[in-house]
Design an enzyme around this catalytic site. Structure first.
Site, short mmCIF file in Angstrom:
data_model
loop_
_atom_site.label_atom_id
_atom_site.label_comp_id
_atom_site.label_asym_id
_atom_site.label_seq_id
_atom_site.Cartn_x
_atom_site.Cartn_y
_atom_site.Cartn_z
N PRO A 429 0.83 -1.21 0.00
CA PRO A 429 0.00 0.00 0.00
C PRO A 429 0.86 1.26 0.00
O PRO A 429 1.84 1.35 0.74
CB PRO A 429 -0.81 -0.11 1.30
CG PRO A 429 -0.10 -1.13 2.13
CD PRO A 429 0.62 -2.03 1.19
N CYS A 431 0.28 5.48 -0.04
CA CYS A 431 -0.53 6.69 -0.06
C CYS A 431 -0.10 7.57 -1.23
O CYS A 431 1.09 7.78 -1.44
CB CYS A 431 -0.31 7.49 1.22
SG CYS A 431 -1.27 6.86 2.58
N TYR A 588 -0.04 4.92 13.77
CA TYR A 588 -1.38 5.48 13.58
C TYR A 588 -2.27 5.06 14.76
O TYR A 588 -1.80 4.43 15.70
CB TYR A 588 -1.93 5.05 12.21
CG TYR A 588 -1.11 5.62 11.07
CD1 TYR A 588 -0.91 7.00 10.96
CD2 TYR A 588 -0.52 4.80 10.11
CE1 TYR A 588 -0.14 7.54 9.93
CE2 TYR A 588 0.25 5.34 9.08
CZ TYR A 588 0.44 6.71 9.00
OH TYR A 588 1.20 7.24 8.00
N ARG A 636 -1.79 -5.09 9.22
CA ARG A 636 -0.40 -4.65 9.18
C ARG A 636 0.01 -4.24 10.59
O ARG A 636 -0.70 -3.48 11.25
CB ARG A 636 -0.21 -3.49 8.20
CG ARG A 636 1.23 -2.98 8.19
CD ARG A 636 1.57 -2.08 7.03
NE ARG A 636 2.01 -2.86 5.88
CZ ARG A 636 2.79 -2.38 4.89
NH1 ARG A 636 3.20 -1.13 4.91
NH2 ARG A 636 3.15 -3.14 3.88
N ARG A 730 8.52 0.57 -3.13
CA ARG A 730 9.29 1.44 -4.02
C ARG A 730 9.72 0.73 -5.31
O ARG A 730 9.79 1.34 -6.37
CB ARG A 730 10.49 2.01 -3.27
CG ARG A 730 10.07 3.05 -2.24
CD ARG A 730 11.15 3.33 -1.25
NE ARG A 730 11.51 2.12 -0.53
CZ ARG A 730 12.61 1.99 0.20
NH1 ARG A 730 13.45 3.00 0.30
NH2 ARG A 730 12.87 0.86 0.84
C1 LIG Z 1 5.04 6.59 -1.38
C2 LIG Z 1 4.80 5.63 -0.26
C3 LIG Z 1 3.57 5.59 0.35
C4 LIG Z 1 3.30 4.68 1.37
N1 LIG Z 1 2.06 4.57 1.91
C5 LIG Z 1 1.76 3.56 2.77
C6 LIG Z 1 0.43 3.29 3.16
O1 LIG Z 1 -0.50 3.88 2.68
N2 LIG Z 1 0.23 2.31 4.06
C7 LIG Z 1 1.25 1.58 4.58
O2 LIG Z 1 1.02 0.68 5.41
N3 LIG Z 1 2.51 1.78 4.18
C8 LIG Z 1 2.78 2.74 3.27
N4 LIG Z 1 4.05 2.89 2.80
C9 LIG Z 1 5.07 1.93 3.24
C10 LIG Z 1 5.18 0.81 2.20
O3 LIG Z 1 3.97 0.10 2.08
C11 LIG Z 1 6.30 -0.16 2.58
O4 LIG Z 1 5.98 -0.78 3.80
C12 LIG Z 1 7.65 0.54 2.69
O5 LIG Z 1 7.84 1.46 1.63
C13 LIG Z 1 8.78 -0.48 2.65
O6 LIG Z 1 8.75 -1.22 1.47
P1 LIG Z 1 9.80 -0.97 0.24
O7 LIG Z 1 11.17 -1.10 0.84
O8 LIG Z 1 9.47 -2.07 -0.73
O9 LIG Z 1 9.55 0.40 -0.32
C14 LIG Z 1 4.33 3.81 1.80
C15 LIG Z 1 5.57 3.89 1.18
C16 LIG Z 1 5.81 4.74 0.15
C17 LIG Z 1 7.16 4.74 -0.52
#
Ligand SMILES: Cc1cc2nc3c(=O)[nH]c(=O)nc-3n(C[C@H](O)[C@H](O)[C@H](O)COP(=O)(O)O)c2cc1C
Ligand SMILES: Cc1cc2nc3c(=O)[nH]c(=O)nc-3n(C[C@H](O)[C@H](O)[C@H](O)COP(=O)(O)OP(=O)(O)OC[C@H]3O[C@@H](n4cnc5c(N)ncnc54)[C@H](O)[C@@H]3O)c2cc1C
Length: 775
Positions: A429, A431, A588, A636, A730
């Site tokens: 997810p 945002c 949160y 989560r 990402r």
């Molecule tokens: C742009 C962006 C928005 C994110 N929004 C959320 C979100 O809405 N809910 C959530 O649980 N984590 C959110 N995260 C965290 C990601 O879901 C993820 O847990 C975190 O980026 C680590 O994963 P990665 O190393 O693959 O980026 C967000 C991360 C990014 C980069």
């Protein structure tokens, strides 16, 4: 230069020799407290890659060492009465005694002055030295003398181990896992000479005490272990050499130099013996220090350059060693695994060796692994099938191919209730901060739609807020009005109609982290204007100096929030989502109840974990009662807070257990973001061990997330059973077609939709030029 090396172990001797060769005018003296022939321990082990590095640094020294190496390719794992062999690993062993002897000769031959039986207890005698090298091991005296300038942390690990030798020549690097009445014993054994092997025995503290080893002499230890491993040793004796039971100390220091004194090897850092790298690290430090001294104009600049170059490499290896030692501390947890999966888990324990590395090393073993994962997946997907099971994905461009050999682990299906995901890749997810008063629009359609077309098995919509006051920012997605559900339904229908992916939604309430700016403008920063009153478990602001103080929630507030979540769950059901996730992570609202750092309540919702979980579970139950029975729910969590007094991995296991008992199907294991002053330990797959722990400790399905970026990592995590699904955030921004590209790299025939069928005959040509790296 006048150089003094304190300590004549591999680090000190190798540095002295390299430096003298770099410029014979240097006056170099090594002071060693022992005699030339004294050495503790038995063999050391080097990988082929390490030996290549040593050859590069000095070919003559390499030849001197290489003559004594015993080389092997196989790793044998003895587990539950079976021996599983994996080949292609390329290691060499040699006697530590011989290594030191060769290095002493080499140092002597180039003119290094070696003084034995000289214990250094003060630096006063070296006032005229240009450089002092502290190579005096993990209990470094020099480091202690500089303690007001160099900070040391020693993490004494709980397992007990003893380093023994044996006359039995093991043909492979051998691991034994053996139970007796006292517990589980692990053995790491490898040959280092024609009739000599190292035999390290390791166990948990309770096993060590129950067996009486806490009171045993060296002789009694050897006698007990000879009896315990009689069959394995086949009549060979165990040999002792200061073989006392110890706990491994992981040493970290900062900085590695002060004035004209530099720390190298174990004096600066240690890495657990299960990654076999202490000697290698000491020798690599020696090479880096020599290079910096040769390349820089003065000693302080050289020492600074040495640390800048080596620290990232060493810290990466220490993280690998940490993952590896934890695997051995937790081996009991893996003892019910199938032998092939157990071996795969062992081989990939440091999270650095991947499924793909093992394909290169031992394709036959990897085929066994893939076959096992595929059979397990078929069994899991078929389990509970009643004949009237829902087949979610059935149009002509949506069928999963039936490959002749087992598919790569990431392309095996996974079932949650009636939902069958076609593969294990999930878009995490994210945002987007572009909703219009909670209503999602074209950006979300393209963002989620393109990633579903990109091949992921499950696409998770961003944190979607259950009320207007629950939003992180004014631009956050919502699900509290019928028009919100209609906007989401358009996206859900696109994903279902056009792609094989399932789509889930994450419901959340921002709590004390609400009314803030967009991620890319002012993450977690309070809105300068237009904010709204915040609620949380306790009246503790996020940023103590500038965030608004949230109101401590009353029971009436809780009723309202439970109702908001249930209403949102109903709207998510109406929109047609396949999976519902409740956000109980990242500080949160619900997370603020779970963490003791943000919950200081004294009523029934604070204090014990059961109390702190009361509201989150009420929310979960309310959503579960609205959410269709055949559809799965996930939660989560933040497995750790990365802050003192906060959540720790064991707490996360307890949280997951509670969620499981309330009907949660899978836990999405994230970490941190609870408090502003957190100190996370980032790195590759840094949160995966928490998912692994929950999965094996309580037998619950898990999703791993956090710095997973390559298909090799996904295959490794799934094949080792560290998680059931892998979330990538990402990596999916970088490449919406991440899964399609992984399939292409792996030669897996992931079908294209009809519109894109021409791709089946297209051969992409990649030309990578990392221009940015060169700048
Ligand atoms: C742009 C962006 C928005 C994110 N929004 C959320 C979100 O809405 N809910 C959530 O649980 N984590 C959110 N995260 C965290 C990601 O879901 C993820 O847990 C975190 O980026 C680590 O994963 P990665 O190393 O693959 O980026 C967000 C991360 C990014 C980069
Ligand atoms: C059970 C076990 C198994 C291991 N297996 C492996 C393996 O397979 N492969 C591998 O690469 N590494 C292995 N290691 C790690 C390895 O032994 C060390 O990491 C490596 O020897 C570090 O080299 P060093 O030169 O920094 O320190 P050391 O080898 O510890 O040398 C330090 C030297 O300094 C001397 N000294 C200390 N204090 C003073 C003083 N005050 N004055 C003068 N002299 C002093 C000591 O006598 C010693 O000779 C293992 C370690 C353990 C505990």
């Amino acid at each position: 230069m006048r150089i003094v090396c304190v300590g004549g172990g591999p680090g000190g001797l190798y540095f002295a020799m390299l430096m003298k060769k770099a410029d014979p005018r240097h006056e170099i003296r090594v002071l060693e407290r022992n005699r030339p022939d004294d050495t503790f321990g038995f063999g050391v082990v080097f990988s082929d890659a390490t030996m290549a590095g040593i050859a590069d640094a000095d070919s003559e020294a390499y030849r001197g060492i290489a003559r004594h190496l015993v080389h092997w390719d196989d790793i044998d794992v003895h587990y539950r009465g079976e021996r599983i062999t994996s080949t292609g690993h390329g290691f060499s062993g040699m006697s530590r005694h011989t290594l030191l002897h060769v290095m002493q000769q080499q140092a002597c031959a180039v003119g290094v002055d070696m003084l034995f039986e000289r214990e250094v207890s003060s630096l006063d005698a070296f006032r005229d030295a240009d450089l002092v090298v502290a190579a005096d091991g993990s209990n470094s005296t020099v480091r202690q003398l500089l303690r007001d300038r160099i900070t040391t942390t020693v993490d004494l690990r709980p397992n007990r181990f003893v380093w023994l030798g044996t006359t039995k020549p093991f043909p492979a690097f051998t691991f034994y896992f053996k139970h007796d009445d006292h517990g589980l014993w692990r053995v790491h054994a490898y040959q280092y000479g024609p009739d000599r092997s190292t035999f390290i025995v390791e166990c948990r503290e309770d096993t060590w005490k129950a067996s009486g080893m806490d009171r045993a002499t060296e002789h009694e230890t050897a006698a007990f272990l000879e009896r315990l491993f009689g069959d394995e040793l086949e009549g060979h004796a165990l040999i002792t050499n200061r073989s006392i039971w110890r706990q491994f100390p992981t040493v970290r220091t900062e900085p590695w130099w002060s004035g004209n004194v530099a720390l190298i090897g174990d004096a600066a850092h240690t890495a657990h013996f299960s990654v076999g790298s202490g000697t290698r690290m000491a020798m690599e430090d020696a090479v880096a220090l020599r290079d910096s001294l040769v390349g820089e104009a003065d000693v302080p600049s050289a020492l600074q350059a040495y640390e800048a170059k080596r620290r990232p490499q060493v810290e990466s290896l220490q993280r690998a060693a940490q993952a590896s030692l934890q695997w051995f501390e937790d081996t009991e947890r893996y003892m019910s695994l199938d032998p092939v999966q157990f071996t795969f888990s062992l081989l990939t324990r440091s999270l650095r060796i991947t499924h793909e590395d093992l394909r290169a090393r031992d394709p036959k073993f990897l085929a066994r692994v893939d076959d096992f994962v595929s059979r397990e997946a078929r069994r899991q997907v078929g389990a509970g099938e009643t004949g009237s099971g829902v087949v979610l994905f059935e149009s002509s461009n949506k069928t999963t191919p039936d490959p002749v050999s087992a598919p790569p682990p990431m392309f095996t299906p996974f079932r949650l209730r009636r939902l069958v995901l076609p593969n294990r890749v999930v878009v995490s997810p994210m945002c987007q901060y572009v909703a219009d008063d909670g209503t999602v629009g074209d950006w979300h359609l393209v963002h989620l739609g393109s990633r579903a077309m990109g091949g992921a098995g499950l696409v998770m919509a961003e944190m979607t807020d259950v009320s207007r006051e629950a939003r992180i920012s004014p631009w956050c997605a919502g699900l509290y009005r019928p028009e919100h559900a209609a906007a989401w339904q358009r996206i859900v229908e696109f994903v279902h109609r056009e792609t094989p992916a399932a789509i889930g939604i994450q419901l959340g309430h921002a709590g004390r982290k609400g009314a803030t700016g967009r991620l890319w403008e002012a993450e977690n920063e309070p809105l300068p204007e237009g904010g709204w009153p915040l609620v949380s478990a306790s009246p503790i602001p996020y940023f103590p100096d500038r965030s608004p103080v949230p109101r401590e929630m009353t029971r009436a507030d809780m009723d309202c929030v439970v109702g908001d979540f249930a209403r949102a769950a109903g709207l998510a059901r109406d929109a047609g989502f396949d999976l519902l996730e409740i956000h109980m992570a990242h500080g949160y609202l619900l997370a603020s109840f779970i963490s003791p750092l943000t919950n200081t309540r004294t009523d029934a919702y604070g204090g014990s974990l059961d109390n702190r979980m009361r509201l989150p579970l009420e929310v979960f139950d309310a959503c579960r009662s609205v959410w269709p029975d055949e559809k799965p729910m996930s939660v989560r969590i933040s497995a750790v807070d990365w802050a003192s007094g906060g959540m720790e991995p064991d707490d996360a296991v307890a949280v997951a257990q509670l969620l499981k008992s309330h009907g949660c199907d899978i836990v999405d294991v994230s970490a941190g973001q609870t408090v502003a002053d957190q100190r996370p330990v980032y790195g590759r797959l840094f949160q995966t061990p928490f998912a692994d722990r929950i999965r094996h400790q309580i037998g619950m399905a898990t999703m791993a997330v956090g710095n997973i970026s390559s298909y090799m990592d996904v295959n490794t995590i799934i094949a080792a059973g560290r998680a059931d699904l892998c979330l990538l955030a990402r990596a999916h921004i970088f490449d919406p077609y991440w899964t399609r590209h992984a399939a292409w790299m792996l030669g897996y025939p992931l079908p294209w939709p009809g519109q894109y069928k021409s791709m089946e005959r297209y051969r992409p040509r990649f030309e990578f030029r990392f221009t940015a790296d060169k700048a």
